[in-house]
Design a protein around this motif. Structure first.
Motif, PDB file in Angstrom:
ATOM      1  N   ARG A  35      -5.681  13.832   2.070  1.00 41.36           N
ATOM      2  CA  ARG A  35      -4.303  13.815   2.569  1.00 41.36           C
ATOM      3  C   ARG A  35      -4.238  13.465   4.051  1.00 41.36           C
ATOM      4  N   ASN A  36      -5.390  13.318   4.721  1.00 41.18           N
ATOM      5  CA  ASN A  36      -5.354  13.116   6.176  1.00 41.18           C
ATOM      6  C   ASN A  36      -5.733  11.703   6.601  1.00 41.18           C
ATOM      7  N   ASN A  38      -5.638   8.193   8.194  1.00 40.78           N
ATOM      8  CA  ASN A  38      -4.752   7.604   9.201  1.00 40.78           C
ATOM      9  C   ASN A  38      -4.495   6.130   8.877  1.00 40.78           C
ATOM     10  N   TYR A  39      -3.801   5.451   9.779  1.00 38.09           N
ATOM     11  CA  TYR A  39      -3.386   4.078   9.465  1.00 38.09           C
ATOM     12  C   TYR A  39      -4.556   3.103   9.393  1.00 38.09           C
ATOM     13  N   MET A  40      -5.724   3.498   9.893  1.00 37.86           N
ATOM     14  CA  MET A  40      -6.875   2.609   9.746  1.00 37.86           C
ATOM     15  C   MET A  40      -7.239   2.426   8.277  1.00 37.86           C
ATOM     16  N   PHE A  43      -6.039  -0.939   5.967  1.00 39.44           N
ATOM     17  CA  PHE A  43      -6.529  -2.319   5.978  1.00 39.44           C
ATOM     18  C   PHE A  43      -7.139  -2.770   4.654  1.00 39.44           C
ATOM     19  N   ILE A 239      -4.157  14.455  -2.332  1.00 36.54           N
ATOM     20  CA  ILE A 239      -2.807  14.246  -2.862  1.00 36.54           C
ATOM     21  C   ILE A 239      -2.881  13.020  -3.768  1.00 36.54           C
ATOM     22  N   PRO A 243       3.111   9.133  -5.140  1.00 39.54           N
ATOM     23  CA  PRO A 243       3.787   8.131  -4.326  1.00 39.54           C
ATOM     24  C   PRO A 243       3.259   8.047  -2.891  1.00 39.54           C
ATOM     25  N   TYR A 244       2.329   8.979  -2.499  1.00 39.02           N
ATOM     26  CA  TYR A 244       2.042   9.098  -1.066  1.00 39.02           C
ATOM     27  C   TYR A 244       1.447   7.816  -0.471  1.00 39.02           C
ATOM     28  N   TYR A 245       0.398   7.310  -1.116  1.00 39.57           N
ATOM     29  CA  TYR A 245      -0.242   6.154  -0.498  1.00 39.57           C
ATOM     30  C   TYR A 245       0.359   4.829  -0.955  1.00 39.57           C
ATOM     31  N   ILE A 247       3.535   4.316  -0.995  1.00 36.97           N
ATOM     32  CA  ILE A 247       4.600   4.058  -0.021  1.00 36.97           C
ATOM     33  C   ILE A 247       4.002   3.756   1.355  1.00 36.97           C
ATOM     34  N   LYS A 248       2.911   4.459   1.693  1.00 35.97           N
ATOM     35  CA  LYS A 248       2.310   4.216   3.007  1.00 35.97           C
ATOM     36  C   LYS A 248       1.713   2.798   3.062  1.00 35.97           C
ATOM     37  N   ALA A 250       2.699   0.253   1.235  1.00 34.18           N
ATOM     38  CA  ALA A 250       3.806  -0.707   1.226  1.00 34.18           C
ATOM     39  C   ALA A 250       4.362  -0.872   2.638  1.00 34.18           C
ATOM     40  N   PHE A 251       4.492   0.244   3.347  1.00 32.92           N
ATOM     41  CA  PHE A 251       4.951   0.170   4.735  1.00 32.92           C
ATOM     42  C   PHE A 251       3.961  -0.652   5.576  1.00 32.92           C
ATOM     43  N   CYS A 254       4.245  -4.291   4.982  1.00 36.22           N
ATOM     44  CA  CYS A 254       5.427  -4.859   5.623  1.00 36.22           C
ATOM     45  C   CYS A 254       5.189  -5.111   7.112  1.00 36.22           C
TER      46      CYS A 254
END
Ligand code: HEM
Lengths: 405, 229
Positions: A35-36, A38-40, A43, A239, A243-245, A247-248, A250-251, A254
Motif C-alpha cells: 500500500r506504500n 510511491n510514484y516511481m 513507470f 491493498i 481500484p487503488y493502483y 486509478i493511480k 491511470a492518473f 495521463c
C-alpha cells in the motif's frame, strides 16, 4: 463496473471454458499490492503504455513505409520518399510518424526511470533477481529495436549511425567480419541492410511484448518490492490492485500523455534530440557528416566505447557495461534492499546516476579532449559502482529498517 | 524526504529536457529571420522560390496540387494553372537544371529544398542568414560571390541568388523581405502540417489537462481511507 461485466452471460460462458475470471481476479483486480508504493512505481505501467503506442503506430507506418534504398530524383531514395509521403500526403500520417519518433525517446525515458527505481530501492535483489534479468533482456531488445528503426528513414544519421555500429563488429577477432557481413547483408550498409533491419524492426517489438508477459509473470510470483525495501505481511499490508493502483496508474498515464503530447504536437524533433537535424538530409555514402552521434538514449554506451584507445577494448567494455547489469543481483551482498536504509549505497547509486547522465552528455556533444577525459572518468565511475558493490556490506552501517509499512 | 527523490527526478525531467533541447543550436551567429507562416508571406515566398530559386533548386515533395490544397497557401486553380504551364498538377516543383549541368556550372548539384529547413541547424534563421550573408572575404582568399558569412567554412558554390553583395542600400529592406519570405516558405514546406498540428495540439492538451485533473481527484477519493505515509 468490472464486477457487472464479469457477471454477464457471455463472460460466464467464456469463463467456464477458459478460467479467465480467476486469472483476472488473481492478476489484476484482486492482485495484492503493497500500500506504500510511491510514484516511481508508475513507470512500469507507463512502459507498457508506450510499448502499445509504438506497436500500434508502427503497424500503421508499415502500411505506407517502403524499405528500399533505390535512388529517386534529387538524391533521395524510395525509403526517404515514403517517409515524406507519410508526413505530407497520408491523412494524419504526420501524427502517426511523430508519435512513433517521439515514442521511441519516451520509451527510453520511461524504462530508464523504471530501472533507476529498481536500483535505488534494491528491487533487483533476492527474490527478484530473475525479474531484474528479464528486465535487462528487455532493455537490450529495446536498444536493438530502436537502432534498427532509426535506419529506416534512410537519412544521413540513419546511414552513418548504422555504418559506425556495424563496423564495430569488425573489431571482434575471428568471427567479427562474418557477423558484420551477416548484419549488413553484404560488404557495406546498403539496400539489403535496410530490408533486414526493417524485418528485425518489426520482429523485435513483438518479441518485447512476449517478454514483457514473462516479466509480469515473474513479478507476480515474487510480488512487488516497496520503497522501504522490506518483506511485507501479505494479508495486512497490501491493498487490491483495483481500484487503488488502476486509478493511480491511470492518473500517471495521463500525466505522461501530457508530456508526450506536448512533444508530439509542439516540439516533435525536440531540437534534434528525438529526430536529429542531419536525418532530414538524405543518406549519402560519399559524404560523412561532420559529427556523427547516436540518438540521446544510446549516447552513454557510445561514450564508454569512445573512452578507450583500442577499438576492440572499447567494444568489449561497451558490451561489458550492459552485460554487467545481468550480474548486478549477485554482486550486491547486502541484506538490506532500499537505499533509504543504506547510507553508503545511497551515495554510490546517486553518483552512478550522475555518471550515466554525464556519459550521455559526452556521447552527444562533439568530442573535445576535455570531454574525452570527463567521459573516461564517468566510465570509471560507472564500472567502479559495480566493482565496489560486493564489498560495501562489509563496512556499511545500515540504518534500522521499520517493522512494517 | 520520502518524496524528495521522486520529485527531484520529475523536476529534472521537466526542466532539463526542454532546456537541453534548446541548447542544441550552435554554429555561426545567425540573423533573426522573423519567420511567419501567414498567407501573404508564404505566397510572396512561393513567388521568390519559383522566380529565383527554382532556376537551380527543386522542392520535389511540394506538388502544384499542394499549393491549392494547403490552406496556408491556398492558390486558386487558375493561379496554379498559370504557374505550372504544361507541367502535371501532381508534379513536384522541379527545376529545369539537370544535376549534370549544375555540377558543371557550379561545381556542385544544388540540394532539393523540400526539407532544407528541418535539415539545417538554425532552420529558417540559417536560410535567411545565408541569403543575406554574401560579403567580401575579409582575408581576401575567397572570391566575391562565393564568400558567405553564414555558410559553414564560408565558401559556398551557390552564386548570390538575391544579388545581395554590393546592393544599393535603398534596396536593403526589399531584399531582406524577399529573404524573409522565401525562408518562411521553406520553413512551411519543411513540415506543411505544422500549423494544423499545433491547432489540434491545443485541443489535445486541453482535454488531457481536464482528464488529468479528474483522475487526480478520483485517485484522491479512492485512496482517502489508506493510511498516509
Ligand atoms: C519497441 C518499440 C519500437 C521502437 C522503440 C521503435 C523505434 C523506431 C525509431 C527510432 C524509428 C525512426 C523514427 C524516425 O526518425 O522517423 C522507427 C521507425 C519506424 N518504425 Fe518503429 N519502433 C518500435 C516499434 C515498431 C513496430 C512494432 C513497427 C511495425 C509494426 C514499427 C514500424 C516502423 C516503421 C515502418 C518505421 C519507419 C518510418 C519512420 O521512420 O518514421 N516500429 N521506429
Amino acid at each position: 463496473m468490472i464486477d457487472k461485466l464479469m457477471n454477464t452471460a457471455v463472460f460466464k460462458w467464456i469463463d467456464d471454458r477458459s478460467n479467465i475470471g480467476s486469472i483476472i481476479r488473481e492478476h489484476v483486480t484482486e492482485y495484492p499490492t503493497p500500500r506504500n508504493l510511491n510514484y516511481m512505481w508508475n513507470f512500469g505501467s507507463l512502459a507498457i503504455t508506450v510499448l502499445v503506442l509504438q506497436i500500434l503506430t508502427g503497424i500503421f507506418l508499415a502500411m505506407y513505409y517502403k524499405p528500399s534504398a533505390a535512388m529517386t530524383i534529387g538524391g533521395y531514395t524510395v525509403a526517404f520518399d515514403s517517409v515524406e509521403r507519410i508526413m505530407r500526403d497520408v491523412n494524419f500520417g504526420w501524427l502517426i510518424r511523430y508519435m512513433h519518433a517521439v515514442g521511441a525517446s519516451a520509451f527510453f525515458v520511461v524504462v530508464y526511470m523504471h530501472m533507476g527505481r529498481g536500483l535505488y530501492y534494491g528491487s533487483y535483489k533476492n527474490p527478484r533477481e530473475l525479474l531484474w534479468i528479464i528486465g535487462v533482456v528487455i532493455l537490450l531488445i529495446m536498444q536493438g529495436a530502436a537502432f534498427f528503426g532509426y535506419l529506416l528513414p534512410w537519412g544521413q544519421m540513419s546511414f552513418w549511425g548504422a555504418v559506425v555500429i556495424t563496423n564495430l563488429f569488425g573489431a571482434i577477432p575471428v568471427l567479427g567480419d562474418f557477423i558484420g557481413q551477416l548484419l549488413v547483408g553484404g560488404f557495406a550498409v546498403g539496400d539489403p541492410t535496410l530490408n533486414r533491419f526493417f524485418s528485425l524492426h518489426y520482429l523485435f517489438p513483438l518479441l518485447l511484448a512476449a517478454i514483457v508477459g514473462g516479466h509480469i509473470h515473474a513479478l507476480h510470483v515474487v510480488h512487488s518490492n516497496n520503497p522501504e525495501g522490506i518483506d511485507i505481511d501479505h494479508d495486512k499490508e497490501t491493498i487490491p490492485f483495483h481500484p487503488y493502483y488502476t486509478i493511480k496508474d491511470a492518473f500517471g498515464v495521463c500525466v505522461f500523455l501530457l508530456a508526450y503530447c506536448y512533444f508530439v504536437f509542439y516540439n516533435p524533433s525536440a531540437g534534434g534530440y528525438f529526430i536529429e537535424v542531419d536525418n532530414y538530409v538524405p543518406a549519402n555514402n560519399l559524404q560523412t557528416p561532420a559529427h556523427i552521434a547516436p540518438v540521446w538514449y544510446l549516447t552513454p554506451w557510445y561514450t564508454i566505447l569512445r573512452s578507450f584507445e583500442s577499438k576492440l577494448l572499447g567494444v568489449i567494455m561497451m558490451g561489458a557495461s550492459l552485460a554487467i547489469l545481468f550480474v548486478l543481483p549477485f554482486l550486491d551482498r547486502s541484506k538490506v534492499r532500499s537505499a533509504r536504509y543504506r547510507p553508503v549505497y545511497r551515495q554510490m547509486v546517486i553518483l552512478f546516476f550522475v555518471a550515466v547522465l554525464t556519459l550521455g552528455y559526452c556521447g552527444h556533444a562533439s568530442a573535445t579532449p576535455v570531454l574525452k577525459v570527463v567521459g573516461q572518468i564517468a566510465t570509471a565511475v560507472y564500472f567502479g559502482f559495480f566493482l565496489l558493490l560486493p564489498f560495501v556490506h562489509k563496512f556499511e552501517k545500515t540504518k534500522p529498517e521499520p517493522e512494517g509499512i | 524526504m520520502k518524496h524528495a527523490w521522486s520529485s527531484l527526478v520529475f523536476a529534472t525531467m521537466i526542466v532539463v529536457m526542454p532546456a537541453a533541447a534548446s541548447a542544441s543550436g550552435g554554429g555561426a551567429h545567425l540573423e533573426e529571420a522573423n519567420i511567419s507562416l501567414d498567407q501573404e508571406t508564404l505566397r510572396k515566398g512561393l513567388e521568390v522560390f519559383t522566380d529565383v530559386c527554382m532556376g537551380c533548386h527543386s522542392a520535389k515533395y511540394v506538388t502544384y496540387r499542394g499549393l491549392m490544397d494547403y490552406p496556408e497557401i491556398g492558390l486558386t486553380r487558375e493561379q496554379v494553372d498559370e504557374l505550372r504551364g504544361d507541367k502535371a498538377l501532381l508534379s513536384g516543383l522541379l527545376t529545369e537544371l539537370t544535376p549534370e549541368d549544375a555540377a558543371e556550372f557550379y561545381g556542385k548539384a544544388p540540394p532539393d529544398l523540400s526539407v532544407i529547413a528541418p535539415g539545417r541547424r538554425g532552420g529558417g534563421d540559417y536560410i535567411y542568414s545565408l541569403l543575406i550573408g554574401y560579403d567580401h572575404d575579409p582575408k581576401g582568399e575567397i572570391e566575391d560571390g562565393n564568400y558567405n558569412k553564414a555558410f559553414p567554412g564560408n565558401r559556398t558554390a551557390m552564386p548570390d541568388p538575391l544579388a545581395w553583395l554590393d546592393h544599393d542600400p535603398e534596396e536593403t529592406a526589399d531584399l531582406e523581405e524577399q529573404a524573409r519570405a522565401v525562408s518562411s516558405f521553406l520553413v512551411f514546406i519543411g513540415d506543411p502540417h505544422q500549423l494544423e498540428r499545433k491547432a489540434i495540439g491545443r485541443w489535445v492538451m486541453g482535454f488531457l489537462v481536464l482528464l488529468t485533473l479528474v483522475l487526480y481527484l478520483l485517485k484522491r477519493e479512492v485512496w482517502k481511507d489508506i493510511k498516509k505515509h
